[in-house]
Design an enzyme around this catalytic site. Structure first.
Site, PDB file in Angstrom:
ATOM      1  N   ILE A  84      10.859  -4.521   2.470  1.00  0.00           N
ATOM      2  CA  ILE A  84      10.802  -4.848   3.895  1.00  0.00           C
ATOM      3  C   ILE A  84      11.115  -3.598   4.703  1.00  0.00           C
ATOM      4  O   ILE A  84      12.067  -2.874   4.403  1.00  0.00           O
ATOM      5  CB  ILE A  84      11.810  -5.972   4.213  1.00  0.00           C
ATOM      6  CG1 ILE A  84      11.385  -7.267   3.491  1.00  0.00           C
ATOM      7  CG2 ILE A  84      11.912  -6.217   5.716  1.00  0.00           C
ATOM      8  CD1 ILE A  84      12.459  -8.349   3.494  1.00  0.00           C
TER       9      ILE A  84
ATOM     10  N   LYS B  36       0.826  -1.213   0.000  1.00  0.00           N
ATOM     11  CA  LYS B  36       0.000   0.000   0.000  1.00  0.00           C
ATOM     12  C   LYS B  36       0.854   1.253   0.000  1.00  0.00           C
ATOM     13  O   LYS B  36       2.027   1.251   0.379  1.00  0.00           O
ATOM     14  CB  LYS B  36      -0.953   0.012   1.192  1.00  0.00           C
ATOM     15  CG  LYS B  36      -0.266  -0.118   2.578  1.00  0.00           C
ATOM     16  CD  LYS B  36       0.285   1.171   3.151  1.00  0.00           C
ATOM     17  CE  LYS B  36       0.967   0.990   4.488  1.00  0.00           C
ATOM     18  NZ  LYS B  36       1.702   2.198   4.944  1.00  0.00           N
TER      19      LYS B  36
ATOM     20  N   GLY C 175       7.617   0.927   4.668  1.00  0.00           N
ATOM     21  CA  GLY C 175       6.444   1.780   4.785  1.00  0.00           C
ATOM     22  C   GLY C 175       5.324   1.405   3.824  1.00  0.00           C
ATOM     23  O   GLY C 175       4.391   2.185   3.629  1.00  0.00           O
ATOM     24  N   MET C 176       5.401   0.205   3.230  1.00  0.00           N
ATOM     25  CA  MET C 176       4.384  -0.211   2.267  1.00  0.00           C
ATOM     26  C   MET C 176       3.553  -1.405   2.732  1.00  0.00           C
ATOM     27  O   MET C 176       2.761  -1.960   1.963  1.00  0.00           O
ATOM     28  CB  MET C 176       5.036  -0.538   0.922  1.00  0.00           C
ATOM     29  CG  MET C 176       5.633   0.683   0.232  1.00  0.00           C
ATOM     30  SD  MET C 176       6.098   0.336  -1.482  1.00  0.00           S
ATOM     31  CE  MET C 176       4.477   0.088  -2.226  1.00  0.00           C
ATOM     32  N   GLY C 177       3.707  -1.805   3.984  1.00  0.00           N
ATOM     33  CA  GLY C 177       2.830  -2.837   4.540  1.00  0.00           C
ATOM     34  C   GLY C 177       3.099  -4.238   4.026  1.00  0.00           C
ATOM     35  O   GLY C 177       2.163  -5.042   3.923  1.00  0.00           O
TER      36      GLY C 177
ATOM     37  N   ALA D 208       0.680  -7.473   4.355  1.00  0.00           N
ATOM     38  CA  ALA D 208       0.205  -8.243   3.204  1.00  0.00           C
ATOM     39  C   ALA D 208       0.445  -9.733   3.410  1.00  0.00           C
ATOM     40  O   ALA D 208      -0.407 -10.570   3.074  1.00  0.00           O
ATOM     41  CB  ALA D 208       0.891  -7.756   1.931  1.00  0.00           C
TER      42      ALA D 208
ATOM     43  N   GLY E 246       4.713  -6.798   5.470  1.00  0.00           N
ATOM     44  CA  GLY E 246       4.396  -7.786   6.503  1.00  0.00           C
ATOM     45  C   GLY E 246       2.900  -7.935   6.706  1.00  0.00           C
ATOM     46  O   GLY E 246       2.387  -9.037   6.934  1.00  0.00           O
TER      47      GLY E 246
ATOM     48  N   ASP F 125      -2.327  -2.176   9.619  1.00  0.00           N
ATOM     49  CA  ASP F 125      -2.447  -2.187   8.156  1.00  0.00           C
ATOM     50  C   ASP F 125      -2.988  -3.501   7.603  1.00  0.00           C
ATOM     51  O   ASP F 125      -3.274  -3.598   6.404  1.00  0.00           O
ATOM     52  CB  ASP F 125      -1.079  -1.921   7.506  1.00  0.00           C
ATOM     53  CG  ASP F 125      -0.597  -0.493   7.722  1.00  0.00           C
ATOM     54  OD1 ASP F 125      -1.431   0.392   7.989  1.00  0.00           O
ATOM     55  OD2 ASP F 125       0.628  -0.269   7.622  1.00  0.00           O
TER      56      ASP F 125
END
Length: 311
Positions: free
Chosen positions: A104, A17, A107-109, A113, A111, A145
Site C-alpha cells: 500500500i 507494476k 509505488g506499485m499501483g 489494481a 490501488g 495507472d
C-alpha cells in the site's frame, strides 16, 4: 462465477507494476506531470471478489496490513464500481472483498489494481457487457495507472501514463522487492521533484522537452536480457523520494552488494525493486535481505493484466 450460500461471487485478479523507466516532464494544465514510462506488470496480484448488494462497500484481507485504507467513497475500488454502475445505468450495488498482496502506497499501483479488477468483476456480476474500450475509458478517469493494470504485460505509457502502447518483452524478468514498513505520498514525491528542479533552476533543468522512453530500454525488453535492462533502469522520482526517505539509499546499497544487477525505486516509492539475473540469484538475494530484517518478496514479469478467475 460461483455461488456461495445462494449469492453469486465473481473473482477477478489484477497485477501490481514496476516502472522500469520513468521520465517526468513539465506540469500539464490538468495539474498532472507529462510522463514517459515503461511499465512491467509483475506477479503480485490483488484479488477482488464481488457479490451483489444494495449499496457499495469494501473489506480487506491478505498479506498486507490494510487497516489504514479508506473503505468509503474515496476508495478507488468503490469509485470504480460506482463509475461502471453510472455508465451502465445499474441501480444496485456491490460488496467487494479485496485480498491485498501489493504494498500500500508503495509505488506499485496496488490501488489501481483494485480498481481494474473491480471493473472486470462488476461488469461480469451485473451483466453490463461493457466493451474493453469502455472499461479502459472508465479506468483512465480513475487514475493514471489503472489502464495499465487492466491490460498488463509490458507497455509504454505517455501523457499521465495512461496513454498506452504495448511493448515487446521476451521471456521472464526476475525481481526481488524490498517492502518498506511505511508508505509514501505520490503527490508529495512529485512536489519534492518540482522543488528540487526549482532549486537547481534552468542551468541543470532547461525548459523541459516532452519526455520519451530510452530506445535502449525497449531493446533490453525485446531481448529479454536482464543485464541490458539493468544498465538502463531509470526513475526521475528516485532522487526526490530518497530526499524524503534517506534510509532507502541503504536498502539500495545492500541489494547491490548482495548480487542485484541493479536496484530502482518502483514509481514514487518506497518499494525498492531489485533486478537479478535468474531465479537462483533471486532466492539468494531474498535470503540475504531477509537476514538484514527487511521484508522481501520475489516476483516475475511480465504477467497478464486484469482477468476473471474461475474458483
Amino acid at each position: 462465477m460461483m455461488t456461495t450460500a445462494g449469492s453469486p461471487v465473481v473473482h477477478a485478479r489484477a497485477p501490481g507494476k514496476i516502472n522500469v523507466f520513468l521520465k517526468v516532464g513539465a506540469v500539464m494544465e490538468d495539474g498532472y506531470h507529462d510522463l514517459a514510462t515503461a511499465y512491467q506488470a509483475v506477479s503480485l496480484f490483488e484479488e477482488v471478489r464481488a457479490t451483489p448488494a444494495t449499496d457499495f462497500s469494501v473489506e480487506f484481507c491478505g498479506s498486507i496490513d490494510a487497516s489504514g485504507l479508506a473503505t468509503g467513497g474515496t476508495n478507488l475500488a468503490i469509485k470504480a464500481a460506482r463509475a461502471l454502475a453510472r455508465k451502465a445505468g445499474y441501480r444496485g450495488g456491490v460488496h467487494l472483498e479485496i485480498e491485498k498482496n501489493v504494498p500500500i502506497a508503495g509505488g506499485m499501483g496496488g490501488g489501481s489494481a483494485d480498481a481494474a479488477a473491480t471493473l472486470l468483476a462488476c461488469d461480469a456480476l451485473w451483466g453490463t457487457n461493457a466493451t474493453k474500450d469502455e472499461l479502459l475509458g472508465i479506468a483512465a478517469k480513475l487514475g493514471a495507472d489503472v489502464p495499465f493494470s487492466f491490460t498488463g504485460g509490458t507497455a509504454i505509457g505517455t501523457g499521465r501514463g495512461d496513454q498506452l502502447s504495448p511493448a515487446l518483452a521476451k521471456g521472464k524478468f526476475q525481481w526481488v522487492l524490498a517492502l518498506a514498513d511505511f508508505g509514501m505520498s505520490t503527490p508529495g514525491v512529485y512536489q519534492e521533484l518540482d522543488r528540487h528542479r526549482d532549486r537547481h533552476a534552468q542551468d541543470i533543468f532547461p525548459a523541459q522537452h516532452q519526455p520519451s522512453v530510452d530506445a535502449n530500454v525497449l531493446q533490453a525488453l525485446r531481448a529479454g536480457d536482464p543485464h541490458m535492462l539493468a544498465d538502463v533502469l531509470h526513475n526521475d522520482l528516485q532522487a526526490p523520494a530518497l530526499h524524503l526517505a534517506p534510509g532507502l539509499a541503504k536498502v539500495l546499497q545492500l541489494g547491490e552488494e548482495n548480487g542485484a544487477l541493479a536496484g530502482i525505486l518502483s514509481g514514487s516509492g518506497p518499494t525498492v525493486a531489485f533486478l537479478v539475473a535468474d531465479a537462483d540469484s533471486a532466492l539468494e538475494l531474498q535470503v540475504a535481505l531477509s537476514a538484514s530484517r527487511l521484508r522481501v518478496v520475489r516476483a516475475t514479469g511480465p504477467v497478464h493484466g486484469a482477468r476473471l478467475i474461475n474458483d
